[in-house]
Scaffold this motif. Structure first.
Motif, PDB file in Angstrom:
ATOM      1  N   ASP A  96       0.828  -1.205   0.000  1.00 24.21           N
ATOM      2  CA  ASP A  96       0.000   0.000   0.000  1.00 24.21           C
ATOM      3  C   ASP A  96       0.866   1.260   0.000  1.00 24.21           C
ATOM      4  OD1 ASP A  96      -2.370  -1.488   0.057  1.00 24.21           O
ATOM      5  OD2 ASP A  96      -2.462  -1.470   2.253  1.00 24.21           O
ATOM      6  N   ILE A  97       1.924   1.243   0.787  1.00 26.19           N
ATOM      7  CA  ILE A  97       2.836   2.395   0.846  1.00 26.19           C
ATOM      8  C   ILE A  97       3.455   2.627  -0.532  1.00 26.19           C
ATOM      9  CG2 ILE A  97       4.920   3.341   1.910  1.00 26.19           C
ATOM     10  CD1 ILE A  97       2.619   3.051   3.896  1.00 26.19           C
ATOM     11  N   GLN A  98       3.873   1.558  -1.185  1.00 27.46           N
ATOM     12  CA  GLN A  98       4.459   1.681  -2.524  1.00 27.46           C
ATOM     13  C   GLN A  98       3.428   2.236  -3.512  1.00 27.46           C
ATOM     14  OE1 GLN A  98       7.628   1.222  -2.975  1.00 27.46           O
ATOM     15  NE2 GLN A  98       7.537   1.782  -5.110  1.00 27.46           N
ATOM     16  N   GLN A  99       2.187   1.797  -3.385  1.00 25.74           N
ATOM     17  CA  GLN A  99       1.147   2.285  -4.278  1.00 25.74           C
ATOM     18  C   GLN A  99       0.832   3.762  -4.001  1.00 25.74           C
ATOM     19  OE1 GLN A  99      -2.332  -0.190  -4.389  1.00 25.74           O
ATOM     20  NE2 GLN A  99      -3.063   0.732  -6.270  1.00 25.74           N
ATOM     21  N   LEU A 100       0.886   4.164  -2.741  1.00 22.19           N
ATOM     22  CA  LEU A 100       0.698   5.586  -2.414  1.00 22.19           C
ATOM     23  C   LEU A 100       1.776   6.438  -3.068  1.00 22.19           C
ATOM     24  CD1 LEU A 100      -0.249   5.293   1.363  1.00 22.19           C
ATOM     25  CD2 LEU A 100      -1.714   6.204  -0.455  1.00 22.19           C
ATOM     26  N   ARG A 101       3.001   5.951  -3.013  1.00 12.26           N
ATOM     27  CA  ARG A 101       4.109   6.687  -3.650  1.00 12.26           C
ATOM     28  C   ARG A 101       3.914   6.767  -5.159  1.00 12.26           C
ATOM     29  NH1 ARG A 101       8.841   3.675  -0.240  1.00 12.26           N
ATOM     30  NH2 ARG A 101       8.610   4.876   1.694  1.00 12.26           N
ATOM     31  N   GLU A 102       3.409   5.695  -5.760  1.00 13.72           N
ATOM     32  CA  GLU A 102       3.169   5.685  -7.201  1.00 13.72           C
ATOM     33  C   GLU A 102       2.041   6.649  -7.576  1.00 13.72           C
ATOM     34  OE1 GLU A 102       3.622   4.581 -11.244  1.00 13.72           O
ATOM     35  OE2 GLU A 102       4.927   4.544  -9.493  1.00 13.72           O
TER      36      GLU A 102
END
Length: 172
Positions: free
Chosen positions: A86-92
């Protein structure tokens, strides 16, 4: 890795938890320690930590959740728990919005299409595996049929080659 409570890192994963390595079993009872496996999909971060890790405001994370861009897991009390994925997707989402200038509706469509592509690739992999299994089973059955031939009963006749010419004329 096990640590002591006095170490600068603190207790290790599972230590101090019920059934964890830090727990001493009661006399006469032995209980196996549960295995805690942390993956990138394990929801562990509260919204404040997720906001700090992603560089976004917590209210932005709530808005993204309402829009369906990044949907974290929920606790029994309805609190949000974010995973590393989820954190990676937020950054994306932030990168697409800030660097590429894509609006949130476009980002949502991109995420949906990427998820669809991933699902289709997974299905293709499953079908390819099934096809390989079916081809292997077919070859095994074909080999079994060929092995069952009784070669001692098959008459063998040598074909003689002829140089005769046959002319065919249709009836008129």
């Amino acid at each position: 890795m096990t640590t002591t409570p006095d170490s600068p890192i603190g207790p290790g994963i599972g230590e101090g938890l019920p059934g964890g390595p830090g727990r001493r079993p009661s006399a006469g009872r032995t209980t196996p320690a549960p295995h805690y496996v942390l993956t990138e999909d394990t929801p562990v971060y509260v919204i404040s930590v997720a906001a700090e890790l992603s560089g976004l405001h917590p209210q932005t994370l709530r808005q993204y959740d309402r829009l369906g861009l990044v949907c974290p897991d929920r606790t029994a009390g309805r609190g949000r728990r974010y995973s590393a994925r989820d954190i990676q997707q937020l950054r994306e989402v932030q990168r697409l919005s800030q660097d590429e200038g894509i609006n949130l509706a476009g980002i949502k469509r991109i995420i949906e299409l990427e998820n669809q592509v991933a699902a289709l690739q997974s299905r293709i992999s499953e079908l390819a595996d099934a096809l390989d299994g079916a081809a292997s089973a077919l070859q095994q059955r074909e080999a079994a049929v060929h092995a069952s031939y009784r070669r001692d009963l098959v008459p063998y006749q040598q074909v003689q080659q002829s140089s005769a010419l046959v002319v065919w004329r249709p009836k008129r």
